[in-house]
Design a protein around this motif. Structure first.
Motif, PDB file in Angstrom:
ATOM      1  N   VAL A  87       0.817  -1.219   0.000  1.00 60.28           N
ATOM      2  CA  VAL A  87       0.000   0.000   0.000  1.00 60.28           C
ATOM      3  C   VAL A  87       0.851   1.270   0.000  1.00 60.28           C
ATOM      4  CG1 VAL A  87      -1.927  -1.140   1.132  1.00 60.28           C
ATOM      5  CG2 VAL A  87      -0.210   0.009   2.540  1.00 60.28           C
ATOM      6  N   ALA A  88       2.171   1.113   0.044  1.00 59.59           N
ATOM      7  CA  ALA A  88       3.079   2.261  -0.004  1.00 59.59           C
ATOM      8  C   ALA A  88       3.410   2.602  -1.451  1.00 59.59           C
ATOM      9  CB  ALA A  88       4.364   1.950   0.764  1.00 59.59           C
ATOM     10  N   PHE A  89       3.995   3.779  -1.662  1.00 59.06           N
ATOM     11  CA  PHE A  89       4.475   4.128  -2.992  1.00 59.06           C
ATOM     12  C   PHE A  89       5.457   3.064  -3.477  1.00 59.06           C
ATOM     13  CE2 PHE A  89       3.766   8.783  -1.817  1.00 59.06           C
ATOM     14  CZ  PHE A  89       2.646   8.911  -2.627  1.00 59.06           C
ATOM     15  N   ALA A  90       5.358   2.716  -4.738  1.00 61.47           N
ATOM     16  CA  ALA A  90       6.309   1.784  -5.335  1.00 61.47           C
ATOM     17  C   ALA A  90       7.544   2.547  -5.791  1.00 61.47           C
ATOM     18  CB  ALA A  90       5.670   1.065  -6.516  1.00 61.47           C
ATOM     19  N   ASP A  91       8.656   1.844  -5.886  1.00 56.56           N
ATOM     20  CA  ASP A  91       9.887   2.456  -6.360  1.00 56.56           C
ATOM     21  C   ASP A  91       9.676   2.950  -7.785  1.00 56.56           C
ATOM     22  OD1 ASP A  91      12.576   3.210  -6.153  1.00 56.56           O
ATOM     23  OD2 ASP A  91      13.264   1.355  -7.088  1.00 56.56           O
ATOM     24  N   GLY A  92       9.901   4.247  -8.011  1.00 57.46           N
ATOM     25  CA  GLY A  92       9.716   4.827  -9.338  1.00 57.46           C
ATOM     26  C   GLY A  92       8.324   5.353  -9.609  1.00 57.46           C
ATOM     27  N   GLU A  93       7.408   5.204  -8.672  1.00 59.57           N
ATOM     28  CA  GLU A  93       6.044   5.694  -8.870  1.00 59.57           C
ATOM     29  C   GLU A  93       6.033   7.214  -8.930  1.00 59.57           C
ATOM     30  OE1 GLU A  93       1.605   5.212  -6.787  1.00 59.57           O
ATOM     31  OE2 GLU A  93       3.264   3.856  -6.251  1.00 59.57           O
ATOM     32  N   ARG A  94       5.274   7.766  -9.880  1.00 62.91           N
ATOM     33  CA  ARG A  94       5.217   9.201 -10.074  1.00 62.91           C
ATOM     34  C   ARG A  94       3.974   9.796  -9.419  1.00 62.91           C
ATOM     35  NH1 ARG A  94       8.259  11.276 -14.329  1.00 62.91           N
ATOM     36  NH2 ARG A  94       7.555  13.284 -13.471  1.00 62.91           N
ATOM     37  N   SER A 144      10.941   6.701  -4.342  1.00 62.53           N
ATOM     38  CA  SER A 144      12.028   5.732  -4.456  1.00 62.53           C
ATOM     39  C   SER A 144      12.267   5.071  -3.112  1.00 62.53           C
ATOM     40  CB  SER A 144      13.320   6.417  -4.932  1.00 62.53           C
ATOM     41  OG  SER A 144      13.725   7.435  -4.028  1.00 62.53           O
ATOM     42  N   GLU A 145      12.865   3.904  -3.156  1.00 60.92           N
ATOM     43  CA  GLU A 145      13.250   3.206  -1.940  1.00 60.92           C
ATOM     44  C   GLU A 145      14.632   3.693  -1.522  1.00 60.92           C
ATOM     45  OE1 GLU A 145      12.953  -1.005  -2.210  1.00 60.92           O
ATOM     46  OE2 GLU A 145      10.997  -0.968  -3.229  1.00 60.92           O
ATOM     47  N   TYR A 146      14.845   3.809  -0.228  1.00 64.25           N
ATOM     48  CA  TYR A 146      16.161   4.213   0.262  1.00 64.25           C
ATOM     49  C   TYR A 146      17.150   3.079   0.034  1.00 64.25           C
ATOM     50  CZ  TYR A 146      14.091   8.254   2.613  1.00 64.25           C
ATOM     51  OH  TYR A 146      13.449   9.434   2.891  1.00 64.25           O
ATOM     52  N   THR A 147      18.331   3.410  -0.479  1.00 68.35           N
ATOM     53  CA  THR A 147      19.347   2.386  -0.695  1.00 68.35           C
ATOM     54  C   THR A 147      19.942   1.927   0.631  1.00 68.35           C
ATOM     55  OG1 THR A 147      20.976   4.141  -1.068  1.00 68.35           O
ATOM     56  CG2 THR A 147      19.923   3.181  -3.004  1.00 68.35           C
ATOM     57  N   LEU A 148      20.029   2.855   1.596  1.00 68.45           N
ATOM     58  CA  LEU A 148      20.433   2.521   2.952  1.00 68.45           C
ATOM     59  C   LEU A 148      19.253   2.824   3.863  1.00 68.45           C
ATOM     60  CD1 LEU A 148      23.993   4.150   2.895  1.00 68.45           C
ATOM     61  CD2 LEU A 148      23.412   1.734   2.565  1.00 68.45           C
ATOM     62  N   ASP A 149      19.449   2.766   5.159  1.00 67.53           N
ATOM     63  CA  ASP A 149      18.374   3.117   6.068  1.00 67.53           C
ATOM     64  C   ASP A 149      17.927   4.544   5.820  1.00 67.53           C
ATOM     65  OD1 ASP A 149      18.481   0.625   7.228  1.00 67.53           O
ATOM     66  OD2 ASP A 149      19.767   1.249   8.889  1.00 67.53           O
ATOM     67  N   GLY A 150      16.631   4.777   5.895  1.00 72.47           N
ATOM     68  CA  GLY A 150      16.105   6.114   5.696  1.00 72.47           C
ATOM     69  C   GLY A 150      16.448   7.025   6.858  1.00 72.47           C
ATOM     70  N   PRO A 151      16.146   8.306   6.722  1.00 73.73           N
ATOM     71  CA  PRO A 151      16.447   9.263   7.794  1.00 73.73           C
ATOM     72  C   PRO A 151      15.487   9.133   8.955  1.00 73.73           C
ATOM     73  CG  PRO A 151      15.203  10.327   6.061  1.00 73.73           C
ATOM     74  CD  PRO A 151      15.493   8.934   5.573  1.00 73.73           C
ATOM     75  N   LEU A 152      15.699   9.933   9.978  1.00 75.23           N
ATOM     76  CA  LEU A 152      14.809   9.986  11.142  1.00 75.23           C
ATOM     77  C   LEU A 152      14.687   8.625  11.806  1.00 75.23           C
ATOM     78  CD1 LEU A 152      12.115  12.158   9.370  1.00 75.23           C
ATOM     79  CD2 LEU A 152      13.939  12.960  10.858  1.00 75.23           C
ATOM     80  N   GLN A 154       9.450   2.631   4.414  1.00 73.29           N
ATOM     81  CA  GLN A 154       9.843   4.027   4.265  1.00 73.29           C
ATOM     82  C   GLN A 154      10.196   4.320   2.809  1.00 73.29           C
ATOM     83  OE1 GLN A 154      13.211   5.100   6.769  1.00 73.29           O
ATOM     84  NE2 GLN A 154      12.330   7.096   7.186  1.00 73.29           N
ATOM     85  N   ARG A 155       9.717   5.473   2.338  1.00 67.28           N
ATOM     86  CA  ARG A 155       9.985   5.885   0.965  1.00 67.28           C
ATOM     87  C   ARG A 155      10.457   7.342   0.934  1.00 67.28           C
ATOM     88  NH1 ARG A 155       9.743   1.168   0.513  1.00 67.28           N
ATOM     89  NH2 ARG A 155       8.208  -0.092  -0.642  1.00 67.28           N
TER      90      ARG A 155
END
Length: 233
Positions: free
Chosen positions: A45-52, A59-67, A98-99
């Protein structure tokens, strides 16, 4: 916290639920399992990688996301305004997705961190209570602590909720004024968190620089909400 702070070294109203920046709990708008959604269910149900979304791309974080768990707050009651990651929050999610949403070609453009979390045993509602308390008690400021950086939040003030907030069980939105490491420049960040049953959808908006973006892009939040609701109804 805004990237500029890392480079340079580095509320709600009085009753917490009045006005345009917060709502009291309502009957659950979306049923969810008692144990919360799984990571796979959240990813669906989250945004897909590359979804406009208009000019923005998820996009998906390549490493852990912030916060994440490196972000803590002083006083501790202010923690929900800084990070709701399980390792530093009083409320451990059962799953998290996370996106990042931005305009890839704009190096200094708006970036929105979108985080979906599910909780068991009423944990999502407890998160909103903690966020409400933080918004009230930390309106006059707080300090964000990280391993190699520190930032002073001059104030945390309530801001406008997204148009779809009435469809959610609860919603909170804040605008932060953050001083740079030298205490001279004022930076602005925004946080909106909505709850639907046992799931929270958190949006954190910032920009590299001193421009006030005026709020998290409404179309980004609305698109994520529609996708979540469409799959859960």
């Amino acid at each position: 916290m805004t990237t500029l702070l890392g480079v340079t070294g580095c509320g709600d109203g009085g009753d917490g639920g009045g006005g345009k920046a917060g709502r009291s709990p309502a009957p659950s708008a979306s049923a969810a399992p008692a144990g919360g959604l799984t990571e796979a269910q959240l990813a669906a149900v989250a945004f897909a990688d590359g979804e406009r979304v208009g000019a923005y791309t998820a996009s998906e974080y390549t490493l852990d996301g912030p916060l994440g768990d490196a972000y803590t707050a002083t006083p501790a009651v202010c923690q929900p305004l800084v990070s709701l990651a399980g390792d530093v929050s009083d409320h451990e999610p059962t799953a998290q997705v996370q996106r990042k949403v931005d305009v890839p070609e704009e190096m200094l453009g708006v970036t929105v961190d979108v985080t979906l979390r599910s909780y068991a045993n009423g944990g999502a509602a407890e998160v909103m209570k903690s966020l409400d308390r933080a918004g009230r008690e930390c309106a006059g400021g707080l300090t964000e602590e990280r391993a190699v950086a520190r930032a002073t939040y001059e104030k945390a003030e309530p801001t406008e909720l997204p148009a779809f907030a009435g469809e959610a069980d609860e919603a909170k939105a804040y605008r932060f004024t953050v001083l740079d490491v030298k205490g001279k420049l004022k930076l602005y960040e925004y946080l909106t968190v909505v709850r639907a049953g046992s799931t929270t959808l958190a949006f954190r908006g910032e920009i590299l620089g001193t421009k006030d973006i005026g709020g998290i892009p409404q179309d980004v939040m609305a698109a994520q909400w529609r996708k979540f609701r469409a799959a859960r109804t």
